[in-house]
Design a protein around this motif. Structure first.
Motif, PDB file in Angstrom:
ATOM      1  N   GLN A  61     -41.931   3.342 -24.110  1.00 37.72           N
ATOM      2  CA  GLN A  61     -41.501   2.075 -24.711  1.00 37.72           C
ATOM      3  C   GLN A  61     -39.979   2.027 -24.832  1.00 37.72           C
ATOM      4  O   GLN A  61     -39.370   0.980 -24.625  1.00 37.72           O
ATOM      5  N   ARG A  62     -39.364   3.156 -25.173  1.00 36.63           N
ATOM      6  CA  ARG A  62     -37.899   3.202 -25.258  1.00 36.63           C
ATOM      7  C   ARG A  62     -37.269   2.939 -23.898  1.00 36.63           C
ATOM      8  O   ARG A  62     -36.288   2.206 -23.777  1.00 36.63           O
ATOM      9  N   ARG A  63     -37.825   3.574 -22.857  1.00 31.98           N
ATOM     10  CA  ARG A  63     -37.305   3.355 -21.495  1.00 31.98           C
ATOM     11  C   ARG A  63     -37.459   1.887 -21.098  1.00 31.98           C
ATOM     12  O   ARG A  63     -36.555   1.297 -20.516  1.00 31.98           O
ATOM     13  N   GLU A  64     -38.604   1.310 -21.423  1.00 34.98           N
ATOM     14  CA  GLU A  64     -38.851  -0.095 -21.095  1.00 34.98           C
ATOM     15  C   GLU A  64     -37.877  -1.008 -21.839  1.00 34.98           C
ATOM     16  O   GLU A  64     -37.354  -1.973 -21.273  1.00 34.98           O
ATOM     17  N   ARG A  65     -37.611  -0.704 -23.095  1.00 32.69           N
ATOM     18  CA  ARG A  65     -36.660  -1.505 -23.888  1.00 32.69           C
ATOM     19  C   ARG A  65     -35.258  -1.411 -23.297  1.00 32.69           C
ATOM     20  O   ARG A  65     -34.553  -2.419 -23.157  1.00 32.69           O
ATOM     21  N   LYS A  66     -34.856  -0.197 -22.932  1.00 32.32           N
ATOM     22  CA  LYS A  66     -33.542   0.011 -22.325  1.00 32.32           C
ATOM     23  C   LYS A  66     -33.438  -0.752 -20.992  1.00 32.32           C
ATOM     24  O   LYS A  66     -32.426  -1.399 -20.713  1.00 32.32           O
ATOM     25  N   ARG A  67     -34.499  -0.712 -20.188  1.00 29.89           N
ATOM     26  CA  ARG A  67     -34.552  -1.437 -18.927  1.00 29.89           C
ATOM     27  C   ARG A  67     -34.456  -2.943 -19.175  1.00 29.89           C
ATOM     28  O   ARG A  67     -33.727  -3.656 -18.482  1.00 29.89           O
ATOM     29  N   ASN A  68     -35.164  -3.425 -20.176  1.00 27.89           N
ATOM     30  CA  ASN A  68     -35.159  -4.839 -20.526  1.00 27.89           C
ATOM     31  C   ASN A  68     -33.757  -5.295 -20.943  1.00 27.89           C
ATOM     32  O   ASN A  68     -33.285  -6.361 -20.536  1.00 27.89           O
ATOM     33  N   ILE A  69     -33.084  -4.492 -21.756  1.00 24.18           N
ATOM     34  CA  ILE A  69     -31.712  -4.808 -22.176  1.00 24.18           C
ATOM     35  C   ILE A  69     -30.799  -4.882 -20.958  1.00 24.18           C
ATOM     36  O   ILE A  69     -29.998  -5.809 -20.820  1.00 24.18           O
ATOM     37  N   GLN A  70     -30.931  -3.916 -20.049  1.00 27.17           N
ATOM     38  CA  GLN A  70     -30.085  -3.900 -18.861  1.00 27.17           C
ATOM     39  C   GLN A  70     -30.355  -5.121 -17.977  1.00 27.17           C
ATOM     40  O   GLN A  70     -29.421  -5.713 -17.424  1.00 27.17           O
ATOM     41  N   LEU A  71     -31.616  -5.533 -17.873  1.00 23.40           N
ATOM     42  CA  LEU A  71     -31.946  -6.734 -17.097  1.00 23.40           C
ATOM     43  C   LEU A  71     -31.302  -7.978 -17.708  1.00 23.40           C
ATOM     44  O   LEU A  71     -30.785  -8.835 -16.989  1.00 23.40           O
ATOM     45  N   HIS A  72     -31.306  -8.061 -19.047  1.00 25.87           N
ATOM     46  CA  HIS A  72     -30.685  -9.205 -19.714  1.00 25.87           C
ATOM     47  C   HIS A  72     -29.162  -9.209 -19.524  1.00 25.87           C
ATOM     48  O   HIS A  72     -28.550 -10.261 -19.355  1.00 25.87           O
ATOM     49  N   ILE A  73     -28.558  -8.037 -19.554  1.00 22.63           N
ATOM     50  CA  ILE A  73     -27.114  -7.948 -19.306  1.00 22.63           C
ATOM     51  C   ILE A  73     -26.804  -8.377 -17.873  1.00 22.63           C
ATOM     52  O   ILE A  73     -25.849  -9.125 -17.638  1.00 22.63           O
ATOM     53  N   THR A  74     -27.633  -7.949 -16.928  1.00 16.99           N
ATOM     54  CA  THR A  74     -27.457  -8.366 -15.533  1.00 16.99           C
ATOM     55  C   THR A  74     -27.578  -9.884 -15.412  1.00 16.99           C
ATOM     56  O   THR A  74     -26.807 -10.528 -14.687  1.00 16.99           O
ATOM     57  N   LEU A  75     -28.510 -10.461 -16.147  1.00 16.49           N
ATOM     58  CA  LEU A  75     -28.686 -11.914 -16.129  1.00 16.49           C
ATOM     59  C   LEU A  75     -27.478 -12.630 -16.742  1.00 16.49           C
ATOM     60  O   LEU A  75     -27.030 -13.652 -16.220  1.00 16.49           O
ATOM     61  N   ILE A  76     -26.939 -12.086 -17.829  1.00 19.95           N
ATOM     62  CA  ILE A  76     -25.718 -12.671 -18.417  1.00 19.95           C
ATOM     63  C   ILE A  76     -24.580 -12.616 -17.405  1.00 19.95           C
ATOM     64  O   ILE A  76     -23.831 -13.583 -17.232  1.00 19.95           O
ATOM     65  N   GLU A  77     -24.448 -11.476 -16.719  1.00 20.75           N
ATOM     66  CA  GLU A  77     -23.394 -11.331 -15.716  1.00 20.75           C
ATOM     67  C   GLU A  77     -23.580 -12.358 -14.604  1.00 20.75           C
ATOM     68  O   GLU A  77     -22.620 -13.001 -14.178  1.00 20.75           O
ATOM     69  N   HIS A  78     -24.825 -12.532 -14.150  1.00 19.35           N
ATOM     70  CA  HIS A  78     -25.095 -13.518 -13.093  1.00 19.35           C
ATOM     71  C   HIS A  78     -24.788 -14.934 -13.586  1.00 19.35           C
ATOM     72  O   HIS A  78     -24.085 -15.692 -12.913  1.00 19.35           O
ATOM     73  N   ALA A  79     -25.330 -15.287 -14.747  1.00 16.50           N
ATOM     74  CA  ALA A  79     -25.160 -16.654 -15.269  1.00 16.50           C
ATOM     75  C   ALA A  79     -23.688 -16.986 -15.514  1.00 16.50           C
ATOM     76  O   ALA A  79     -23.273 -18.133 -15.344  1.00 16.50           O
ATOM     77  N   SER A  80     -22.906 -15.997 -15.885  1.00 16.95           N
ATOM     78  CA  SER A  80     -21.479 -16.231 -16.142  1.00 16.95           C
ATOM     79  C   SER A  80     -20.699 -16.473 -14.861  1.00 16.95           C
ATOM     80  O   SER A  80     -19.664 -17.140 -14.881  1.00 16.95           O
ATOM     81  N   ARG A  81     -21.184 -15.927 -13.761  1.00 19.48           N
ATOM     82  CA  ARG A  81     -20.483 -16.075 -12.480  1.00 19.48           C
ATOM     83  C   ARG A  81     -21.031 -17.226 -11.636  1.00 19.48           C
ATOM     84  O   ARG A  81     -20.353 -17.707 -10.744  1.00 19.48           O
ATOM     85  N   CYS A  82     -22.256 -17.627 -11.899  1.00 17.64           N
ATOM     86  CA  CYS A  82     -22.954 -18.592 -11.051  1.00 17.64           C
ATOM     87  C   CYS A  82     -22.447 -20.024 -11.283  1.00 17.64           C
ATOM     88  O   CYS A  82     -22.428 -20.507 -12.412  1.00 17.64           O
ATOM     89  N   ASN A  83     -22.082 -20.685 -10.194  1.00 18.02           N
ATOM     90  CA  ASN A  83     -21.639 -22.075 -10.259  1.00 18.02           C
ATOM     91  C   ASN A  83     -22.610 -23.017  -9.553  1.00 18.02           C
ATOM     92  O   ASN A  83     -22.350 -24.213  -9.462  1.00 18.02           O
ATOM     93  N   SER A  84     -23.703 -22.464  -9.060  1.00 16.83           N
ATOM     94  CA  SER A  84     -24.649 -23.247  -8.274  1.00 16.83           C
ATOM     95  C   SER A  84     -25.561 -24.093  -9.162  1.00 16.83           C
ATOM     96  O   SER A  84     -26.081 -23.620 -10.160  1.00 16.83           O
ATOM     97  N   SER A  85     -25.753 -25.343  -8.764  1.00 19.06           N
ATOM     98  CA  SER A  85     -26.691 -26.198  -9.498  1.00 19.06           C
ATOM     99  C   SER A  85     -28.114 -25.981  -9.000  1.00 19.06           C
ATOM    100  O   SER A  85     -29.072 -26.424  -9.625  1.00 19.06           O
ATOM    101  N   THR A  86     -28.260 -25.297  -7.871  1.00 22.19           N
ATOM    102  CA  THR A  86     -29.580 -24.999  -7.320  1.00 22.19           C
ATOM    103  C   THR A  86     -29.786 -23.492  -7.211  1.00 22.19           C
ATOM    104  O   THR A  86     -30.275 -22.992  -6.203  1.00 22.19           O
ATOM    105  N   CYS A  87     -29.437 -22.774  -8.247  1.00 21.69           N
ATOM    106  CA  CYS A  87     -29.529 -21.313  -8.251  1.00 21.69           C
ATOM    107  C   CYS A  87     -30.980 -20.864  -8.068  1.00 21.69           C
ATOM    108  O   CYS A  87     -31.896 -21.438  -8.651  1.00 21.69           O
ATOM    109  N   LYS A  88     -31.178 -19.819  -7.301  1.00 23.25           N
ATOM    110  CA  LYS A  88     -32.514 -19.290  -7.026  1.00 23.25           C
ATOM    111  C   LYS A  88     -33.050 -18.456  -8.188  1.00 23.25           C
ATOM    112  O   LYS A  88     -34.243 -18.215  -8.282  1.00 23.25           O
ATOM    113  N   SER A  89     -32.170 -17.996  -9.063  1.00 20.11           N
ATOM    114  CA  SER A  89     -32.610 -17.201 -10.215  1.00 20.11           C
ATOM    115  C   SER A  89     -33.350 -18.099 -11.196  1.00 20.11           C
ATOM    116  O   SER A  89     -32.836 -19.125 -11.642  1.00 20.11           O
ATOM    117  N   LEU A  90     -34.560 -17.696 -11.544  1.00 22.15           N
ATOM    118  CA  LEU A  90     -35.384 -18.504 -12.437  1.00 22.15           C
ATOM    119  C   LEU A  90     -34.814 -18.600 -13.846  1.00 22.15           C
ATOM    120  O   LEU A  90     -35.039 -19.584 -14.547  1.00 22.15           O
TER     121      LEU A  90
END
Length: 175
Positions: A61-90
């Motif tokens: 569960q700890r590993r899964e939580r750490k993985r989940n946090i890292q995925l959210h950070i990756t998503l923040i990084e993507h969303a901060s850089r993304c300028n596309s109005s038709t982004c493929k990321s859900l």
């Protein structure tokens, strides 16, 4: 900031102002502990291990939580850089709305807004790891600057404490 251990039993020292900030009893008692941006009074909370609390998580569960946090950070990084109005990321649009919420929220993390607390925690984790001088992540440079200021302040306090201890030690040897 300190040992990053799960506080599964004993005492934890919790900040009611900063989002997601706790120290174990050992780190709290250590004057050299890096508290990052937290300089508030900490609330003492007794922790009893239980299987349904976060502190009672299994290693998986700890590993899964750490993985989940890292995925959210990756998503923040993507969303901060993304300028596309038709982004493929859900989740890009959703994360952009959370980041916008943090800017416009009247309650804020210190007032108890759960969205703000979670986003600020992710931003802080990102900033601790980030090495880019021109990072597009909101508040990254400001958070890193604040962390550096607090580290310098802590270092100066530690230096003064060591100097005082050395002075007392030398004076004791002279008598």
């Amino acid at each position: 900031f300190a040992c990053n251990r799960e506080i599964s039993s004993g005492i934890r020292h919790h900040c009611n102002v900063c989002s997601d900030f706790d120290l174990c009893d050992e780190c709290f008692k250590n004057p050299d502990t890096n508290r990052g941006t937290c300089n508030h009074k900490l609330e003492v909370i007794k922790v009893q291990a239980s299987s349904d609390s976060a502190s009672g998580m299994t290693e998986e569960q700890r590993r899964e939580r750490k993985r989940n946090i890292q995925l959210h950070i990756t998503l923040i990084e993507h969303a901060s850089r993304c300028n596309s109005s038709t982004c493929k990321s859900l989740n890009c649009r959703k994360m952009k709305s959370y980041l916008k919420h943090v800017d416009t929220c009247q309650v804020k993390a210190s007032g108890g807004c759960k969205i703000c607390k979670r986003i600020w925690t992710l931003l802080r984790i990102h900033a601790q790891q980030c090495k880019s001088s021109s990072c597009p992540i909101p508040q990254c440079n400001a958070i890193r600057k604040r962390i550096r200021q607090l580290q310098q302040k802590q270092q100066a306090m530690d230096d003064r404490r060591r100097q005082e201890m050395n002075r007392h030690y030398r004076m004791g040897k002279m008598s």
